[in-house]
Design an enzyme around this catalytic site. Structure first.
Site, PDB file in Angstrom:
ATOM      1  N   GLN A  58      66.387 -10.233  47.117  1.00 20.15           N
ATOM      2  CA  GLN A  58      65.352  -9.532  47.804  1.00 20.15           C
ATOM      3  C   GLN A  58      65.600  -9.683  49.520  1.00 20.15           C
ATOM      4  O   GLN A  58      65.510  -8.542  50.206  1.00 20.15           O
ATOM      5  CB  GLN A  58      64.008  -9.935  47.492  1.00 20.15           C
ATOM      6  CG  GLN A  58      63.313  -9.389  46.552  1.00 20.15           C
ATOM      7  CD  GLN A  58      63.860 -10.291  45.165  1.00 20.15           C
ATOM      8  OE1 GLN A  58      63.936 -11.625  45.427  1.00 20.15           O
ATOM      9  NE2 GLN A  58      64.357  -9.445  44.048  1.00 20.15           N
ATOM     10  N   LEU A 113      62.915 -13.698  41.842  1.00 19.01           N
ATOM     11  CA  LEU A 113      62.072 -12.814  42.893  1.00 19.01           C
ATOM     12  C   LEU A 113      61.275 -13.673  43.929  1.00 19.01           C
ATOM     13  O   LEU A 113      60.706 -14.547  43.335  1.00 19.01           O
ATOM     14  CB  LEU A 113      60.744 -12.110  41.851  1.00 19.01           C
ATOM     15  CG  LEU A 113      60.001 -10.970  42.222  1.00 19.01           C
ATOM     16  CD1 LEU A 113      60.973  -9.870  42.641  1.00 19.01           C
ATOM     17  CD2 LEU A 113      58.967 -10.764  41.614  1.00 19.01           C
ATOM     18  N   ASP A 114      61.681 -13.753  44.925  1.00 19.43           N
ATOM     19  CA  ASP A 114      61.222 -14.498  45.984  1.00 19.43           C
ATOM     20  C   ASP A 114      59.794 -14.320  46.113  1.00 19.43           C
ATOM     21  O   ASP A 114      59.127 -13.396  45.852  1.00 19.43           O
ATOM     22  CB  ASP A 114      62.071 -14.511  47.112  1.00 19.43           C
ATOM     23  CG  ASP A 114      62.024 -13.280  47.851  1.00 19.43           C
ATOM     24  OD1 ASP A 114      62.895 -13.150  48.791  1.00 19.43           O
ATOM     25  OD2 ASP A 114      61.145 -12.493  47.746  1.00 19.43           O
ATOM     26  N   VAL A 115      59.189 -15.335  47.198  1.00 24.76           N
ATOM     27  CA  VAL A 115      57.909 -15.555  47.501  1.00 24.76           C
ATOM     28  C   VAL A 115      57.306 -14.299  47.899  1.00 24.76           C
ATOM     29  O   VAL A 115      56.028 -13.875  47.486  1.00 24.76           O
ATOM     30  CB  VAL A 115      57.737 -16.743  48.324  1.00 24.76           C
ATOM     31  CG1 VAL A 115      56.293 -16.899  48.609  1.00 24.76           C
ATOM     32  CG2 VAL A 115      58.186 -17.930  47.724  1.00 24.76           C
ATOM     33  N   ALA A 163      58.106 -11.073  47.540  1.00 29.68           N
ATOM     34  CA  ALA A 163      58.191  -9.959  46.893  1.00 29.68           C
ATOM     35  C   ALA A 163      57.184  -9.746  45.678  1.00 29.68           C
ATOM     36  O   ALA A 163      56.701 -10.891  45.347  1.00 29.68           O
ATOM     37  CB  ALA A 163      59.690  -9.657  46.613  1.00 29.68           C
TER      38      ALA A 163
END
Lengths: 454, 219
Positions: free
Chosen positions: B152, B17-19, B21
């Protein structure tokens, strides 16, 4: 670059120059306020206005060497190093001058019609060895006609009022075509060796380079649908009666005999007195749907198409097919398989060949339903229904209410449009850049009328 | 014996889960790391809520990037958007069948296709199994996306491409994962409950769900 260091090292006049150039301004990344101001000052582009209309387009795919796809560069490439394209495996956009409202695919040729009031209403491309596309005057030799037409060329119809009459529908068979107009009856052209053009058979008639286009007007009421079988023609009138002419050795004319008929004659049998709302045929079998949702069939039954009512392989009188599948809305007849669409939006198939329920179901005398989940109906989108069903010689096509096209059947020379050359045993989506409105299936090619998204 | 209960903990992370999101993020503790690998091999779908804004195009497809272009968007209606979403679903459905490596000519493939159980069980590019428009109020809109093997940034790129298809442009304002396989927002622990007791309770609550899912898919 270290601005401070540069300033310190330079002599007086150079330093003033740097300051005037504005290099002395704040270095580093622009602040949020500057970004916001730059954004607000940016120009706004408009690609589509508020009244932008959706455009109507035509997509073609399948075997191209006969010219049936209407793209000359597939057959005769425009550059020396390019190779001719024998098969177009995925939908290819065809540029047309007018909005095409009706299309029909024959055996190696295509007809496109527009319901405009302009003088040119019908265009044809592909095989023209029997003048099924009318007379196409050759540019090299004015006395001869073209045998293969590679791009959509106007067909000169002998209309009385060319600027008022509209063409409603076109249909193509093996070597003949029918054009239906709103006020001038039906025009027929092409091969007439079995009387399928509705005129008397002339012995040893030469059909190629013929200028003859016959007009049919004597029906009990206005003709509203024309259908071409392989070598016969069916006409449906407003009153719900069906007329037929052409070859009858399989009983496909439904007139009670197995001879040829050269004048359109009314059908009786089980459809006498019944209001028929749709007729369909492509090979040697015919289906008709009444307004009450009943299905009637006649013609060839070697592939179990009519085996539910009779064991004979040729039925020459229309018979009612007592299927308990609900009210039928539309029927489509192929070469060896048939499909019907019910009011609820379900598709039923029967006959012989690749029917659409996996490789194990190759023949069935009674209709089998194709599960709606194969057309995209699921818990996530429960209101998807099939809106139209069409048949080619050995393939089927279905259009859903969301405008998606599904095909299945034998993939003869890439006619399914899936991009692969293998046969498809269950409904498969065809990627078309637009919402599919209607599709016409032929032996080895297909034409679809599509509306763009925005 | 006295001392802290746990000295060292082996913690593994589930799907990335990237920064920018937010949403459900699955972690495995100790022996749970093995379950993480098994869950990854199940290839279950994840559900995201993606928010978008029409009228702008940026270089990294989100609203914090550098502006590339501004466009008008008053010609867009909800029907237009839903039509594009239907086509996206259609092409991804095809990709689903193609990457699942099943021979299309078998009866088995037909049976699975009818039930809707065809799924790529190996490596594949991002596939979207379902899209739906939740809210539409020009210039903003919100979509619910069910997907497999995605990142994402791919979802943000999809929002940008939807904008291009509609003859305008769009940026992604929000990506929130609401479901990761069997774990939903209801099972997730908010920041206020990041303590040992809540973590232990959560593990116990989810144990049964995880076991049934693993048994069903991997046998």
């Amino acid at each position: 670059r270290d601005g401070g260091g540069l300033r310190g090292a330079m002599a007086g006049p150079a330093r003033r120059l740097l300051l005037r150039r504005g290099l002395g301004a704040a270095a580093g990344p622009p602040s949020t306020r500057q970004l916001r101001e730059a954004e607000e000052a940016a120009p706004v582009f408009q690609y589509a206005g508020k009244a932008a209309k959706r455009k109507d387009r035509v997509f073609v795919w399948g075997f191209s060497y006969s010219g049936a796809l209407g793209v000359p560069s597939f057959v005769r490439p425009d550059a020396g190093w390019k190779k001719p394209r024998r098969i177009q495996p995925t939908p290819y956009r065809l540029e047309t001058e007018e909005k095409i409202s009706s299309a029909a695919c024959g055996y190696g040729f295509t007809l496109l019609a527009s319901n405009t009031r302009d003088i040119t209403k019908v265009w044809g491309m592909g095989l023209n060895k029997d003048s099924q596309l009318g007379f196409q005057r050759s540019r090299r030799d004015q006395t001869k006609g073209y045998e293969y037409v590679l791009e959509p060329s106007p067909i000169p119809l002998p209309l009385e009022k060319p600027q008022q009459t509209r063409v409603l529908q076109v249909s193509c068979g093996r070597a003949h075509s029918l054009v239906l107009t709103d006020s001038e009856g039906v025009f027929t052209m092409g091969n007439n060796s079995y009387g399928q053009c509705g005129r008397k058979v002339v012995e040893d008639e030469i059909y190629s380079e013929s200028h003859l286009i016959h007009q049919l007007k004597e029906f009990d009421s206005r003709v509203v649908q024309v259908v071409c079988g392989q070598d016969h023609s069916l006409f449906r009138t407003k009153k719900g009666t069906v007329y037929a002419c052409g070859w009858g050795a399989d009983g496909q004319t439904g007139l009670g005999h197995y001879n040829i008929t050269s004048v359109p004659t009314k059908l009786c049998g089980d459809i006498a007195g019944v209001n028929i709302i749709q007729v369909s045929s492509y090979g040697d079998c015919c289906l008709a749907v009444s307004d009450e949702g009943d299905v009637f069939g006649w013609g060839n039954s070697e592939y179990l198409q009519l085996a539910s009512v009779t064991e004979t392989t040729q039925v020459n009188v229309p018979r009612h097919l007592p299927f308990k599948i609900g009210k039928v809305k539309e029927a489509a007849c192929g070469g060896t398989g048939n499909a019907v669409l019910t009011e609820e939006g379900n598709v039923f198939v029967w006959g012989y060949g690749i029917l659409g329920k996996g490789p194990n179901l190759t023949e069935s005398a009674v209709p089998e339903m194709i599960p709606p989940s194969l057309f995209g109906c699921s818990d996530f989108s429960p209101d998807i229904r099939v809106a139209r069903v069409r048949c080619g010689l050995s393939q089927f096509a279905a259009v859903t209410n969301r405008g998606e096209l599904f095909v299945w059947g034998k993939n003869l020379r890439g006619c399914l449009g899936t991009g692969r050359m293998e046969d498809q045993y269950f409904p498969w989506r065809v990627t078309v850049p637009g919402e599919v409105m209607d599709v016409a299936c032929g032996v080895d090619h297909m034409v679809s009328m599509v509306r763009s998204f925005t | 014996v006295r001392g802290p209960r746990f000295r060292k903990l082996k913690i593994g992370a589930g799907h990335r889960l990237d920064v920018k999101a937010s949403g459900v993020f699955v972690l495995g503790i100790g022996h749970g790391n093995k379950l993480l690998t098994d869950l990854h091999n199940c290839h279950l779908t994840k559900v995201y809520t993606v928010g978008g804004l029409f009228g702008k195009a940026t270089d990294d497809f989100s609203d914090t990037g550098n502006l590339v272009e501004k466009t008008t968007f008053d010609h867009i209606t909800r029907e237009n958007l839903e039509r594009i979403l239907a086509v996206i679903q259609g092409t991804n459905q095809k990709a689903l069948l193609m990457y699942s490596n099943i021979d299309m000519k078998t009866q088995e493939a037909y049976e699975l296709a009818v039930k809707g159980l065809i799924r790529p069980m190996g490596k594949s590019p991002p596939i979207i199994t379902a899209v739906r428009c939740l809210q539409f109020a020009l210039p903003e809109f919100q979509l619910e996306i069910h997907c497999l093997h995605e990142t994402q940034q791919y979802l943000r790129k999809m929002v940008h491409e939807i904008g291009l298809e509609l003859k305008s442009s769009a940026v992604c304002t929000q990506v929130r994962r609401t479901r990761d396989g069997v774990f939903t927002v209801g099972d997730a622990l908010p920041r206020t409950r990041w303590n040992l007791r809540s973590i232990q309770e959560a593990i116990q609550n989810c144990q049964l769900k995880v076991e049934t899912e693993l048994e069903r898919t991997l046998g």
